[in-house]
Design a protein around this motif. Structure first.
Motif, short mmCIF file in Angstrom:
data_model
loop_
_atom_site.label_atom_id
_atom_site.label_comp_id
_atom_site.label_asym_id
_atom_site.label_seq_id
_atom_site.Cartn_x
_atom_site.Cartn_y
_atom_site.Cartn_z
N ASP A 174 41.20 -7.96 32.32
CA ASP A 174 42.73 -7.64 32.73
C ASP A 174 42.40 -6.75 34.07
N GLU A 175 43.09 -7.35 35.14
CA GLU A 175 43.06 -6.76 36.36
C GLU A 175 43.62 -5.42 36.56
N GLY A 176 44.77 -5.19 35.95
CA GLY A 176 45.55 -3.83 36.14
C GLY A 176 44.77 -2.90 35.25
N ALA A 177 44.34 -3.25 34.14
CA ALA A 177 43.51 -2.44 33.11
C ALA A 177 42.27 -1.86 33.95
N VAL A 178 41.54 -2.79 34.54
CA VAL A 178 40.36 -2.46 35.18
C VAL A 178 40.40 -1.38 36.48
N ASP A 179 41.53 -1.58 37.16
CA ASP A 179 41.75 -0.85 38.31
C ASP A 179 42.21 0.49 37.81
N ARG A 180 43.03 0.50 36.91
CA ARG A 180 43.40 1.81 36.39
C ARG A 180 42.51 2.66 35.79
N HIS A 181 41.52 2.18 35.27
CA HIS A 181 40.13 2.88 34.50
C HIS A 181 39.60 3.24 35.58
N ALA A 182 39.22 2.45 36.65
CA ALA A 182 38.23 2.96 37.71
C ALA A 182 38.90 3.87 38.54
N ALA A 183 40.20 3.97 38.81
CA ALA A 183 40.90 5.14 39.38
C ALA A 183 40.70 6.39 38.90
N THR A 184 40.41 6.58 37.65
CA THR A 184 40.13 7.81 36.94
C THR A 184 38.97 8.47 37.29
N PHE A 185 38.00 8.00 38.15
CA PHE A 185 36.68 8.50 38.36
C PHE A 185 36.95 9.13 39.80
N GLU A 186 36.41 10.39 39.83
CA GLU A 186 36.33 10.94 41.25
C GLU A 186 35.26 10.37 41.97
N ARG A 187 34.13 9.91 41.47
CA ARG A 187 33.29 9.14 41.85
C ARG A 187 32.31 8.15 40.89
N LEU A 188 32.01 7.11 41.56
CA LEU A 188 31.45 6.15 40.50
C LEU A 188 29.94 5.65 41.18
#
Length: 246
Positions: free
Chosen positions: A64-78
């Motif tokens: 799920d493109e939107g779900a992946v991007d939204r989750h990744a956006a919660t990180f300050e760094r990865l």
């Protein structure tokens, strides 16, 4: 945090983190000092594994493109992104008897999920000028009988390896590494009722006379993801116990 651990201070996300291989990598990462986030589609298994390891978790469909991007956006760094999600493969049927949908299913799901998760991670890592993206699978010159009735699985592996090479070339100038852990099969990850004949087949192809374990996968992942592996990118790291010889 314990000073001196190889992944101390690193943030890692593992897609498929509640599964056999993902769980092994997660356990090794936690022991190596990383802050680990498990990602998958089934909350019960994620919650149980996260509780066992002292990790965090999120319910996200890696397709799920939107779900992946939204989750990744919660990180300050990865710092580390690992995708070991399964690829909807249909095995045990000769290719001439397969539907095109069944053959293409693992190819489409593998390419989509790996692309989406790698892209989301890379956007963080480019800004940071550092990071590691890990895949699990790889390709090699397996014997003919080991290729028997695998459907589109090997085509999926080949497609992901092409993606890995391109990502490594594009992201390398930003300090981001992309590596595949190349497997010849991990018997511990196979359901017990089906394990014995498959394990015998896997072990019989190796030069070491044994198959790689989940612990082997975890330790290798730590090495590659840490500064110890800082010169490794754009390649497969062979953990086949010699069933594939370079």
């Amino acid at each position: 945090m314990v000073q001196g651990l190889p992944l101390n201070g690193k943030t890692a996300v593992i897609y498929g983190g509640a599964g056999n291989i993902g769980g092994a990598i997660a356990e090794a990462f936690v022991q190596a000092g990383a802050e680990v986030h498990l990602v998958g589609r089934t909350e019960a298994t994620l919650k149980a594994k996260a509780g066992e390891l002292g990790a965090r978790y999120a319910v996200v469909d890696a397709l799920d493109e939107g779900a992946v991007d939204r989750h990744a956006a919660t990180f300050e760094r990865l710092d580390i992104s690992v995708n070991v999600t399964t690829d909807n493969d249909v095995q045990g049927t000769p290719m001439v008897e397969m539907s095109v949908e069944d053959y293409l299913s693992p190819v489409v799901s593998a390419v989509r999920s790996k692309f989406l998760t790698a892209r989301a991670a890379a956007r963080h890592m480019i800004r940071q000028k550092s990071g590691v993206i890990l895949f699990f699978g790889g390709t090699g010159e397996a014997s003919a009988h080991r290729r028997w009735q695998l459907g589109g699985l090997l085509a999926a592996f080949d497609a992901v390896e092409s993606m890995r090479r391109q990502l490594a070339a594009e992201l390398g100038p930003h300090g981001v590494r992309v590596v595949t852990l190349q497997t010849g099969g991990i018997p511990e990850s196979i359901p017990a009722e089906h394990r014995a004949p498959i394990e015998a087949d896997i072990v019989g192809e190796t030069v070491l006379g044994r198959a790689a374990t989940k612990a082997d996968v975890g330790r290798t992942a730590v090495f590659v993801a840490s500064d110890w592996g800082s010169a490794i990118t754009g390649t497969q790291v062979n953990i086949t116990c010699g069933s594939v010889l370079d």
